[in-house]
Design an enzyme around this catalytic site. Structure first.
Site, PDB file in Angstrom:
ATOM      1  N   ASP A   3      42.462  45.593  38.774  1.00  0.00           N
ATOM      2  CA  ASP A   3      43.099  46.884  39.102  1.00  0.00           C
ATOM      3  C   ASP A   3      43.115  47.907  37.965  1.00  0.00           C
ATOM      4  O   ASP A   3      43.445  47.553  36.827  1.00  0.00           O
ATOM      5  CB  ASP A   3      44.582  46.698  39.441  1.00  0.00           C
ATOM      6  CG  ASP A   3      44.840  45.606  40.430  1.00  0.00           C
ATOM      7  OD1 ASP A   3      43.892  44.964  40.884  1.00  0.00           O
ATOM      8  OD2 ASP A   3      46.025  45.395  40.725  1.00  0.00           O
ATOM      9  N   GLN A  19      43.692  45.818  34.520  1.00  0.00           N
ATOM     10  CA  GLN A  19      43.931  44.385  34.500  1.00  0.00           C
ATOM     11  C   GLN A  19      42.735  43.734  33.827  1.00  0.00           C
ATOM     12  O   GLN A  19      41.585  43.966  34.231  1.00  0.00           O
ATOM     13  CB  GLN A  19      44.121  43.860  35.922  1.00  0.00           C
ATOM     14  CG  GLN A  19      45.421  44.314  36.539  1.00  0.00           C
ATOM     15  CD  GLN A  19      46.616  43.607  35.906  1.00  0.00           C
ATOM     16  OE1 GLN A  19      46.922  42.483  36.256  1.00  0.00           O
ATOM     17  NE2 GLN A  19      47.303  44.269  34.992  1.00  0.00           N
ATOM     18  N   ARG A 131      55.930  43.801  42.763  1.00  0.00           N
ATOM     19  CA  ARG A 131      55.004  44.161  41.675  1.00  0.00           C
ATOM     20  C   ARG A 131      54.352  45.541  41.827  1.00  0.00           C
ATOM     21  O   ARG A 131      54.402  46.161  42.858  1.00  0.00           O
ATOM     22  CB  ARG A 131      53.925  43.095  41.540  1.00  0.00           C
ATOM     23  CG  ARG A 131      53.096  42.836  42.783  1.00  0.00           C
ATOM     24  CD  ARG A 131      52.066  41.732  42.515  1.00  0.00           C
ATOM     25  NE  ARG A 131      51.362  41.378  43.741  1.00  0.00           N
ATOM     26  CZ  ARG A 131      51.752  40.443  44.588  1.00  0.00           C
ATOM     27  NH1 ARG A 131      52.838  39.736  44.363  1.00  0.00           N
ATOM     28  NH2 ARG A 131      51.062  40.215  45.692  1.00  0.00           N
ATOM     29  N   ASP A 132      53.682  45.913  40.730  1.00  0.00           N
ATOM     30  CA  ASP A 132      52.777  47.057  40.650  1.00  0.00           C
ATOM     31  C   ASP A 132      53.513  48.406  40.696  1.00  0.00           C
ATOM     32  O   ASP A 132      53.242  49.255  41.556  1.00  0.00           O
ATOM     33  CB  ASP A 132      51.704  46.990  41.765  1.00  0.00           C
ATOM     34  CG  ASP A 132      51.030  45.630  41.839  1.00  0.00           C
ATOM     35  OD1 ASP A 132      50.995  44.942  40.807  1.00  0.00           O
ATOM     36  OD2 ASP A 132      50.558  45.247  42.922  1.00  0.00           O
TER      37      ASP A 132
END
Ligand code: FRU
Length: 460
Positions: A3, A19, A131-132
């Site tokens: 990502d 990532q 997440r994220d």
């Protein structure tokens, strides 16, 4: 890499983190890699920004966002992952939101991490799928949207607010999957665009829905209106962002000149394992795209800066394709080419036209248009993948007065297709050897086309 992370302006430049597993060409313990650019095309490498070295992120610094603080420092917000092995041998992942602050090169993790943990979740929210965070500043406040799995096991997008980007408050669940579009929703992004609000989501366990959504890890765009008072998102349109095989986890930024620019991981979780032995990288990003809303849809075009790298123009008008055609100057693996396909009269309507790219006779990829079904099919079965994976994607397209415009960007190991000035986009990895560079056209029936083709050149 996988990502894109922290894609945002900082001190007049655009930073991109990603990532990153530094030790092998496969997914592993997640770090944040780091590059920056002035024009979205030429990138400068910087040292990795985050490594998993604290108890709360010992199993990975997962995806997140970045923002320039009002005092000029650069803040990264990411998901810290801590795995715990249970008695039955299964692993529970604990996911919290953490921050690190730096100067555009070096970053230090905040000693009060995590800044958002399970205690902030709305009822039923899972601390194992949380997440994220995508962070942005609006007026004198900071906001963050975060993916979460709810009590029904499917995705919710949570909105948080903060005065200082450190102390956060849960505001609302912007939208929920209700198991309609897959299950867990990850990598959200929420922004305004041309009078609408847009929510981008990466969806896990998506069922196939017509030719719009493919099964597995898919991507989705919700266009509508976020009502700040009712604190909910009113959907007007649900569509795929990209119709290709390789597109996930997009992130956008607001450029200094007001453009909304999107980047995404050009890969697919299902097939990251499949690559030829002699390919020494895994994972790449799409060419950043400018977004707009047109006819109620998300419209995407390559950043205009790519035009500064064009050279050697070749132009053809009203070329009759009948059988198979190759044209002088039309070849290459680093090209920007627009093919306009004209309608024929109904009596002798062609059955199909194919554009073959990255072709050496043995390996090739083709893009086919069938006017009777009004679909595009991209087939990369012969593009070098060493496993029996899905290599074909088909999707419906509109013609405008019978005309179809296809812009094809090849960047060595990738193909990005833009239909009708960005009304649809489709991205594909190709592992075809780099010297396979022929382009040809073939058809069943007679069809007239125009071609405008440039070589792209970046001197490294
Ligand atoms: C999406 C994703 C994210 C996570 C990251 C891990 O591709 O699974 O949800 O933060 O990748 O690398």
């Amino acid at each position: 890499m996988n990502d894109p992370n922290g894609f945002a302006p900082y001190k007049g430049e655009y930073h991109l983190f990603f990532q990153y597993y530094p030790y092998d060409t496969k997914w592993g313990l997640m770090h944040w890699g780091h590059v920056k650019t002035k024009d979205f095309v030429r990138w400068e490498r910087l040292p990795a920004a985050l490594a998993p070295d604290k108890n709360y992120d010992r199993d990975g610094c997962f995806s997140g966002g970045a923002v320039e603080l009002s005092d000029g420092r650069h803040l990264l917000m990411y998901t810290g992952v801590r795995n715990v092995r249970k008695r039955n041998g299964k692993i529970d992942s604990f996911q919290t939101q953490c921050i690190a602050i730096g100067d555009g090169v070096d970053y230090e993790k905040y000693e009060g991490n995590p800044v958002i943990d399970a205690g902030y979740l709305p009822e039923g929210g899972s601390e194992h799928d949380f997440r994220d965070p995508k962070i942005w500043r609006e007026g004198d406040k900071y906001y963050s949207v975060i993916g979460n799995r709810g009590f029904d096991k499917s995705g919710n997008i949570l909105l948080f607010e903060s005065e200082d980007a450190i102390n956060w408050e849960y505001i609302t669940t912007v939208d929920s999957c209700n198991r309609q579009y897959g299950e867990m929703w990850e990598c959200p992004d929420l922004f305004s665009l041309d009078g609408k609000d847009v929510l981008l989501i990466s969806t896990m366990e998506m069922p196939a829905i017509g030719l719009e959504f493919h099964p597995g890890n898919a991507n989705m765009c919700l266009i509508g209106h976020y009502d700040q008072y009712a604190k909910r998102f009113e959907r007007e349109k649900v569509q795929a962002i990209d119709y290709g095989l390789d597109f996930y986890a997009p992130q956008t930024l607001l450029a200094n000149d007001g453009r909304r620019v999107m980047i995404a991981w050009m890969q697919n979780w299902e097939t990251t394992f499949s690559k030829p032995r002699d390919i020494s990288f895994v994972g790449q990003m799409i060419l950043p795209r400018e977004l707009s809303i047109s006819g109620g849809r998300l419209c995407q075009n390559p950043v205009r800066e790519i035009e500064n790298y064009r050279k050697d123009r070749f132009d053809y008008h009203n070329v009759m394709v009948c059988g198979s055609e190759s044209l002088y100057g039309i070849s290459g693996r680093y090209i920007d080419m627009t093919v306009t396909i004209h309608p024929s009269n109904e009596k002798d309507m062609y059955e199909w036209i194919r554009i073959y790219v990255a072709n050496d006779g043995d390996k090739y990829t083709y893009i086919r248009f069938r006017p009777d079904k009004s679909t595009i099919k991209v087939d990369r079965t012969h593009s070098g993948f060493p496993h029996d994976i899905v290599n074909v994607r088909e999707f419906p397209v509109d013609t405008i007065d019978g005309v179809l415009k296809l812009r094809i960007i090849l960047d060595r190991y990738s193909l990005e297709l833009f239909v009708n000035d960005g009304m649809q986009a489709a991205s594909f990895i190709l592992y075809t050897p780099i010297d396979a560079s022929a382009i040809s056209f073939s058809s069943k029936g007679n069809v007239l086309i125009d071609i405008e083709k440039y070589e792209l050149e970046i001197d490294d």
